[in-house]
Motif scaffolding. Structure first.
Motif, PDB file in Angstrom:
ATOM      1  N   LYS A   7       5.325  21.114  49.665  1.00 20.25           N
ATOM      2  CA  LYS A   7       5.449  21.024  48.204  1.00 20.25           C
ATOM      3  C   LYS A   7       5.143  22.370  47.556  1.00 20.25           C
ATOM      4  O   LYS A   7       5.775  22.749  46.589  1.00 20.25           O
ATOM      5  N   ARG A   8       4.178  23.069  48.133  1.00 20.13           N
ATOM      6  CA  ARG A   8       3.808  24.370  47.591  1.00 20.13           C
ATOM      7  C   ARG A   8       4.968  25.350  47.715  1.00 20.13           C
ATOM      8  O   ARG A   8       5.268  26.101  46.788  1.00 20.13           O
ATOM      9  N   ASP A   9       5.674  25.362  48.833  1.00 21.39           N
ATOM     10  CA  ASP A   9       6.823  26.252  49.028  1.00 21.39           C
ATOM     11  C   ASP A   9       7.952  25.930  48.049  1.00 21.39           C
ATOM     12  O   ASP A   9       8.582  26.831  47.495  1.00 21.39           O
ATOM     13  N   ALA A  10       8.216  24.650  47.841  1.00 20.05           N
ATOM     14  CA  ALA A  10       9.266  24.253  46.893  1.00 20.05           C
ATOM     15  C   ALA A  10       8.886  24.678  45.480  1.00 20.05           C
ATOM     16  O   ALA A  10       9.733  25.161  44.715  1.00 20.05           O
ATOM     17  N   PHE A  11       7.607  24.519  45.126  1.00 20.13           N
ATOM     18  CA  PHE A  11       7.150  24.924  43.801  1.00 20.13           C
ATOM     19  C   PHE A  11       7.292  26.432  43.613  1.00 20.13           C
ATOM     20  O   PHE A  11       7.772  26.901  42.593  1.00 20.13           O
ATOM     21  N   LEU A  12       6.901  27.207  44.615  1.00 15.61           N
ATOM     22  CA  LEU A  12       7.020  28.660  44.523  1.00 15.61           C
ATOM     23  C   LEU A  12       8.475  29.099  44.423  1.00 15.61           C
ATOM     24  O   LEU A  12       8.805  30.014  43.667  1.00 15.61           O
ATOM     25  N   THR A  13       9.358  28.442  45.149  1.00 11.15           N
ATOM     26  CA  THR A  13      10.785  28.768  45.076  1.00 11.15           C
ATOM     27  C   THR A  13      11.322  28.493  43.675  1.00 11.15           C
ATOM     28  O   THR A  13      12.039  29.317  43.093  1.00 11.15           O
ATOM     29  N   MET A  14      10.978  27.338  43.115  1.00 12.32           N
ATOM     30  CA  MET A  14      11.421  27.010  41.756  1.00 12.32           C
ATOM     31  C   MET A  14      10.850  28.003  40.749  1.00 12.32           C
ATOM     32  O   MET A  14      11.529  28.432  39.829  1.00 12.32           O
ATOM     33  N   LEU A  15       9.606  28.382  40.928  1.00 10.33           N
ATOM     34  CA  LEU A  15       8.982  29.336  40.019  1.00 10.33           C
ATOM     35  C   LEU A  15       9.672  30.697  40.090  1.00 10.33           C
ATOM     36  O   LEU A  15       9.979  31.305  39.064  1.00 10.33           O
ATOM     37  N   LEU A  16       9.976  31.158  41.281  1.00  9.95           N
ATOM     38  CA  LEU A  16      10.677  32.432  41.435  1.00  9.95           C
ATOM     39  C   LEU A  16      12.070  32.379  40.827  1.00  9.95           C
ATOM     40  O   LEU A  16      12.529  33.339  40.211  1.00  9.95           O
ATOM     41  N   MET A  17      12.762  31.259  40.981  1.00  7.16           N
ATOM     42  CA  MET A  17      14.092  31.120  40.385  1.00  7.16           C
ATOM     43  C   MET A  17      14.002  31.150  38.869  1.00  7.16           C
ATOM     44  O   MET A  17      14.807  31.791  38.200  1.00  7.16           O
ATOM     45  N   ALA A  18      13.022  30.487  38.301  1.00  7.06           N
ATOM     46  CA  ALA A  18      12.869  30.447  36.847  1.00  7.06           C
ATOM     47  C   ALA A  18      12.534  31.825  36.295  1.00  7.06           C
ATOM     48  O   ALA A  18      13.020  32.219  35.238  1.00  7.06           O
ATOM     49  N   VAL A  19      11.721  32.582  37.008  1.00 11.64           N
ATOM     50  CA  VAL A  19      11.349  33.914  36.556  1.00 11.64           C
ATOM     51  C   VAL A  19      12.541  34.864  36.643  1.00 11.64           C
ATOM     52  O   VAL A  19      12.743  35.708  35.789  1.00 11.64           O
ATOM     53  N   SER A  20      13.396  34.729  37.645  1.00  6.24           N
ATOM     54  CA  SER A  20      14.501  35.664  37.804  1.00  6.24           C
ATOM     55  C   SER A  20      15.738  35.276  37.010  1.00  6.24           C
ATOM     56  O   SER A  20      16.631  36.100  36.846  1.00  6.24           O
ATOM     57  N   LEU A  21      15.836  34.074  36.461  1.00  8.94           N
ATOM     58  CA  LEU A  21      17.011  33.697  35.669  1.00  8.94           C
ATOM     59  C   LEU A  21      17.210  34.581  34.446  1.00  8.94           C
ATOM     60  O   LEU A  21      18.325  35.010  34.184  1.00  8.94           O
ATOM     61  N   PRO A  22      16.157  34.909  33.669  1.00 11.43           N
ATOM     62  CA  PRO A  22      16.391  35.794  32.530  1.00 11.43           C
ATOM     63  C   PRO A  22      16.926  37.164  32.930  1.00 11.43           C
ATOM     64  O   PRO A  22      17.596  37.824  32.158  1.00 11.43           O
ATOM     65  N   ALA A  23      16.634  37.604  34.137  1.00  7.26           N
ATOM     66  CA  ALA A  23      17.131  38.904  34.585  1.00  7.26           C
ATOM     67  C   ALA A  23      18.640  38.889  34.790  1.00  7.26           C
ATOM     68  O   ALA A  23      19.266  39.932  34.901  1.00  7.26           O
ATOM     69  N   LEU A  24      19.249  37.711  34.850  1.00  4.85           N
ATOM     70  CA  LEU A  24      20.685  37.619  35.060  1.00  4.85           C
ATOM     71  C   LEU A  24      21.477  37.902  33.787  1.00  4.85           C
ATOM     72  O   LEU A  24      22.654  38.172  33.853  1.00  4.85           O
ATOM     73  N   ALA A  25      20.835  37.823  32.640  1.00  5.43           N
ATOM     74  CA  ALA A  25      21.531  38.086  31.377  1.00  5.43           C
ATOM     75  C   ALA A  25      21.115  39.455  30.847  1.00  5.43           C
ATOM     76  O   ALA A  25      19.953  39.830  30.904  1.00  5.43           O
ATOM     77  N   THR A  26      22.095  40.190  30.353  1.00  7.12           N
ATOM     78  CA  THR A  26      21.837  41.497  29.769  1.00  7.12           C
ATOM     79  C   THR A  26      22.196  41.425  28.289  1.00  7.12           C
ATOM     80  O   THR A  26      23.203  40.830  27.922  1.00  7.12           O
ATOM     81  N   HIS A  27      21.363  42.029  27.476  1.00  9.04           N
ATOM     82  CA  HIS A  27      21.572  42.016  26.042  1.00  9.04           C
ATOM     83  C   HIS A  27      21.904  43.422  25.556  1.00  9.04           C
ATOM     84  O   HIS A  27      21.468  44.401  26.131  1.00  9.04           O
ATOM     85  N   GLY A  28      22.675  43.488  24.494  1.00 10.55           N
ATOM     86  CA  GLY A  28      23.021  44.775  23.926  1.00 10.55           C
ATOM     87  C   GLY A  28      23.245  44.657  22.433  1.00 10.55           C
ATOM     88  O   GLY A  28      23.308  43.552  21.881  1.00 10.55           O
ATOM     89  N   ALA A  29      23.365  45.786  21.795  1.00 11.80           N
ATOM     90  CA  ALA A  29      23.630  45.824  20.354  1.00 11.80           C
ATOM     91  C   ALA A  29      24.280  47.155  20.022  1.00 11.80           C
ATOM     92  O   ALA A  29      24.100  48.141  20.736  1.00 11.80           O
ATOM     93  N   TRP A  30      25.036  47.148  18.970  1.00 11.19           N
ATOM     94  CA  TRP A  30      25.533  48.405  18.405  1.00 11.19           C
ATOM     95  C   TRP A  30      25.429  48.308  16.898  1.00 11.19           C
ATOM     96  O   TRP A  30      25.428  47.221  16.327  1.00 11.19           O
ATOM     97  N   SER A  31      25.302  49.465  16.295  1.00  9.56           N
ATOM     98  CA  SER A  31      25.162  49.529  14.850  1.00  9.56           C
ATOM     99  C   SER A  31      26.007  50.692  14.342  1.00  9.56           C
ATOM    100  O   SER A  31      26.137  51.707  15.028  1.00  9.56           O
ATOM    101  N   ALA A  32      26.576  50.520  13.176  1.00  6.25           N
ATOM    102  CA  ALA A  32      27.371  51.585  12.567  1.00  6.25           C
ATOM    103  C   ALA A  32      27.252  51.471  11.056  1.00  6.25           C
ATOM    104  O   ALA A  32      27.003  50.394  10.516  1.00  6.25           O
ATOM    105  N   ALA A  33      27.444  52.597  10.399  1.00  3.81           N
ATOM    106  CA  ALA A  33      27.375  52.634   8.940  1.00  3.81           C
ATOM    107  C   ALA A  33      28.364  53.662   8.424  1.00  3.81           C
ATOM    108  O   ALA A  33      28.703  54.618   9.118  1.00  3.81           O
ATOM    109  N   ALA A  34      28.837  53.433   7.209  1.00  5.14           N
ATOM    110  CA  ALA A  34      29.751  54.371   6.554  1.00  5.14           C
ATOM    111  C   ALA A  34      29.651  54.168   5.053  1.00  5.14           C
ATOM    112  O   ALA A  34      29.227  53.111   4.577  1.00  5.14           O
TER     113      ALA A  34
END
Length: 142
Positions: free
Chosen positions: A2-29
């Motif tokens: 059970k401990r191994d399954a919990f650690l695997t789920m925890l590692l997956m949850a922590v690394s999921l946000p790393a799969l998305a990349t965010h960006g922004a651009w701004s311009a003015a005139a």
């Protein structure tokens, strides 16, 4: 076990946000000067300085418009791409997705004052500013 399954789920949850990349651009005139009512005035297009990944998805926009004097009654402001426009109900604000734009396309502010005749004083748009926020999946299989 059970401990191994919990650690695997925890590692997956922590690394999921790393799969998305965010960006922004701004311009003015600088914007146009509105001299006559019931005419449409378009500001110069605003576009990202660098290419946006084609798989990027728009998360939201924010804008700020500066005028030389207080806005006149019945000032209509739209933010437009080549294919779509949205109405903006104030000089500064933000809107979240879904929006009819892609994160990398050029956008322009379009103005009109819905009163007839000469505008006294003219409406001078000092600055149009836009910030585009987007995200995309950052796949490790590329």
């Amino acid at each position: 076990m059970k401990r191994d399954a919990f650690l695997t789920m925890l590692l997956m949850a922590v690394s999921l946000p790393a799969l998305a990349t965010h960006g922004a651009w701004s311009a003015a005139a600088a914007g146009p000067q509105l001299n006559v009512g019931r005419q449409t005035y378009a500001a110069p297009p605003l576009r990202p300085a660098a290419p946006i990944p084609p798989e990027a998805v728009l998360r939201g926009i924010s804008w700020r418009i500066s005028l030389l004097s207080p806005p006149p009654a019945r000032l209509d402001i739209k933010l437009c791409s080549v294919t779509a426009c949205i109405a903006l109900d104030r000089l500064a604000g933000q809107k979240a997705a879904p929006l009819p734009f892609s994160p990398g396309e050029a956008l322009r502010f379009v103005y009109a004052v819905n009163t007839p005749g000469q505008l006294t004083p003219p409406v001078r748009i000092v600055t149009n500013q836009i910030t585009i926020n987007y995200h995309w999946a950052n796949r490790s299989d590329r």
